[in-house]
Design a protein around this motif. Structure first.
Motif, PDB file in Angstrom:
ATOM      1  N   HIS A  34       0.830  -1.227   0.000  1.00  0.00           N
ATOM      2  CA  HIS A  34       0.000   0.000   0.000  1.00  0.00           C
ATOM      3  C   HIS A  34       0.859   1.271   0.000  1.00  0.00           C
ATOM      4  CE1 HIS A  34      -3.203  -2.900   0.601  1.00  0.00           C
ATOM      5  NE2 HIS A  34      -2.429  -3.436   1.499  1.00  0.00           N
ATOM      6  N   GLU A  48      -2.563   0.147   7.845  1.00  0.00           N
ATOM      7  CA  GLU A  48      -1.681  -0.932   7.390  1.00  0.00           C
ATOM      8  C   GLU A  48      -0.456  -0.390   6.655  1.00  0.00           C
ATOM      9  OE1 GLU A  48      -3.535  -3.568   4.612  1.00  0.00           O
ATOM     10  OE2 GLU A  48      -1.676  -4.675   4.232  1.00  0.00           O
ATOM     11  N   HIS A 101       2.575  -7.087   4.505  1.00  0.00           N
ATOM     12  CA  HIS A 101       1.224  -6.557   4.718  1.00  0.00           C
ATOM     13  C   HIS A 101       0.748  -6.878   6.126  1.00  0.00           C
ATOM     14  CE1 HIS A 101      -0.043  -5.691   0.440  1.00  0.00           C
ATOM     15  NE2 HIS A 101       1.116  -6.319   0.270  1.00  0.00           N
ATOM     16  N   TYR A 102      -0.314  -6.183   6.526  1.00  0.00           N
ATOM     17  CA  TYR A 102      -1.091  -6.577   7.703  1.00  0.00           C
ATOM     18  C   TYR A 102      -2.531  -6.745   7.234  1.00  0.00           C
ATOM     19  CZ  TYR A 102       2.977  -5.756  10.595  1.00  0.00           C
ATOM     20  OH  TYR A 102       4.235  -5.833  11.144  1.00  0.00           O
TER      21      TYR A 102
HETATM   22 ZN   LIG Z   1      -2.367  -5.271   2.451  1.00  0.00          ZN
END
Ligand SMILES: [Zn+2]
Length: 200
Positions: A34, A48, A101-102
């Protein structure tokens, strides 16, 4: 001079290897998920994109200290497209690609860590990283799994996508807000890379 020292540090680090291919890489492409207008998973002021970038920096500094060459697909809070991320990684031959990522889901009770792969080589890497992450964090094991996410499907080098826990789960969100947890995630990924490389 520094590069030479780093090269020998890496060579000394790992003598035995399981496969020639896995052992030969010395570049890790780190892809913080992101960025910019794309916040990723979000709960209140916990984004995130920020968690992923911070974890990526922690991973970068650990790997550099061990003699790896690192490449960041983004190094601050701006948007980059999925094809841009992939083309950065695919510029390197002797490398692996690691997307950080989270997670997020509408079910607040869902928790745990998971790693995704697309290729066979990615599967090996994902399994090592997933196991190492679980050992470090003692959290719910959602396993290494096959997925067709763009960045791992289009990478020409071994590629995985790690989800370091759920922003939507209150206990996990509280943990990931603290530096020690993101440091633990970074260390778990390092452990997995080392095992994949045949070093541990
Ligand atoms: Zn993500």
């Amino acid at each position: 001079m520094k590069a030479i020292i780093q090269f020998f540090a890496l060579a000394a680090l790992c003598v035995l290897s399981h496969t020639a291919d896995a052992a030969s890489f010395r570049t890790v492409v780190i892809d913080a998920g992101h960025g910019g207008h794309d916040n990723g998973g979000q709960w209140g002021r916990v984004y995130e994109k920020h968690l992923a970038l911070d974890t990526a920096f922690r991973l970068e500094s650990k790997l550099k200290a061990m003699g790896y060459q690192t490449v960041m697909t983004r190094s601050s809070d701006y948007f980059i497209s999925l094809p841009q991320r992939v083309s950065t990684g695919n510029r390197y031959k002797n490398a692996i690609f690691l997307s950080i990522h989270y997670n997020y889901t509408w079910k607040p009770e869902v928790s745990g860590l998971e790693s995704f792969y697309y290729s066979e080589e990615g599967k090996r890497l994902a399994q090592y990283v997933q196991n190492s992450l679980i050992q470090r964090t003692h959290t719910v094991d959602r396993n290494a799994k096959y997925a067709r996410f763009y960045v791992i499907r289009n990478s020409t080098i071994p590629a995985i996508l790690v989800e370091g826990g759920f922003v939507s789960n209150a206990p996990e969100r509280d943990r990931m807000k603290s530096g020690w947890f993101r440091e633990t995630i970074a260390q778990g990924i390092v452990d997995g890379i080392q095992r994949y490389r045949g070093c541990n």
